[in-house]
Design an enzyme around this catalytic site. Structure first.
Site, PDB file in Angstrom:
ATOM      1  N   LYS A 182       0.846  -1.199   0.000  1.00 33.40           N
ATOM      2  CA  LYS A 182       0.000   0.000   0.000  1.00 33.40           C
ATOM      3  C   LYS A 182       0.875   1.241   0.000  1.00 33.40           C
ATOM      4  CE  LYS A 182       0.840   1.309   4.472  1.00 33.40           C
ATOM      5  NZ  LYS A 182       1.558   2.551   4.853  1.00 33.40           N
TER       6      LYS A 182
ATOM      7  N   ASP B 269      -2.636  -1.737  10.650  1.00 35.28           N
ATOM      8  CA  ASP B 269      -2.914  -1.704   9.213  1.00 35.28           C
ATOM      9  C   ASP B 269      -3.545  -2.992   8.687  1.00 35.28           C
ATOM     10  OD1 ASP B 269      -1.927   0.839   8.898  1.00 35.28           O
ATOM     11  OD2 ASP B 269       0.021   0.221   8.101  1.00 35.28           O
TER      12      ASP B 269
END
Length: 296
Positions: free
Chosen positions: A14, A139
């Site tokens: 990401k 996350d």
């Protein structure tokens, strides 16, 4: 009946399209606001069922293979919470740099949850997987769906963004890692309320990179660029080579440039390769493209 015993799954990286650090919480974490975007850079996991114990192997000697490994944690927690008396073998082919702010470890852990859910026919829905994921890392819940999302809290509050975002990225890793806990300890300021990211201030479409100067503000940059001269150099090189906007991802150490000209991005890739940097081209991955796996 044919029993599926292993799965190969891609764990996508990401980038943070902006990151604001807010107040410190009672649990020691900071509240944040960020837009996370999965990209086409990925680790490759091969997950197999075994009779007993959890075994993690990897192609990168820097990766811990014991119970501190997030993949190990993910497997251990899932097996215990679902009452499974099975072992698991997890092989990790690391393509995402470690400690680079690209979420590789968190994505790997989420992929273990998704993979074992399929292998063991647990039929857990995504909300149930996210509840398990939050106990592994801040996350990790995001990577259950991936795509584009506005995240807040310590990262566990996720609001999907359904607009089509298809940016072209050049990711540059400077060759050293930054520890996230250390990075937060270096932060000696908090984002002012009027400067918070809101998804309503960000405009995206397929032909326009949007208001990137508003969006790509990362509160770690001022501190990390002050600590590491190399990061300043990488940022400058990206701008000089045609990036329309540049940002640190997470707390670093990776820096990415967004390009609207593919030829300029290709030339920039050659430039960084010529200087000995790890650099990769990538593009946005939507949640509808996740997970990508093969059963065996």
């Amino acid at each position: 009946m044919w029993e599926v015993k292993s799965i190969k799954i891609k764990a996508f990286a990401k980038v943070n399209l902006g990151l604001r650090i807010l107040e410190k919480r009672d649990d020691g974490y900071h509240n944040i606001e960020s837009i996370l975007q999965t990209i086409s850079l990925f680790d490759e996991l091969n997950i197999s069922l075994a009779a007993e114990s959890i075994v993690v192997t990897a192609n990168n000697p820097e990766l811990p293979l014991d119970e501190t490994n997030l993949c190990y944690k993910a497997a251990d927690i899932l097996l215990k919470r679902t009452g499974q008396k099975r072992g698991v073998i997890i092989n990790i082919k690391k393509n995402i740099p470690i400690g680079a702010g690209l979420g590789g470890g968190s994505s790997d852990a989420a992929s273990v949850l998704t993979g074992l859910n399929l292998l063991l026919s647990l039929s857990l829905n995504k909300e149930e997987l996210r509840k398990i994921a939050v106990s592994i890392g801040s996350d990790v819940p995001f990577f259950i769906d991936g795509g584009t999302a506005f995240v807040s809290g310590r990262g566990e509050k996720i609001e999907p963004i359904n607009k089509k975002i298809r940016f072209n990225y050049l990711i540059v890793f400077p060759g050293f890692s930054i520890d996230t806990k250390w990075a937060y300890e270096k932060i000696n300021f908090l984002t002012k309320r009027e400067n918070y990211i809101t998804i309503f201030n960000c405009y995206f479409n397929d032909s326009n990179s949007g208001n990137l100067e508003l969006l790509l503000k990362n509160d770690f940059e001022e501190v990390m660029l002050g600590e590491y001269v190399e990061l300043k150099k990488v940022r400058r090189f990206l701008i000089q080579n045609g990036a329309v906007s540049v940002s640190l991802s997470g707390s670093g150490s990776s820096i990415f440039g967004i390009f609207d000209d593919i030829m300029k991005m290709d030339n920039a890739l050659s430039f960084f390769a010529g200087k000995g940097y790890w650099a990769k081209e990538a593009f946005s991955i939507r949640s509808s493209e996740i997970p990508q796996f093969a059963l065996e």
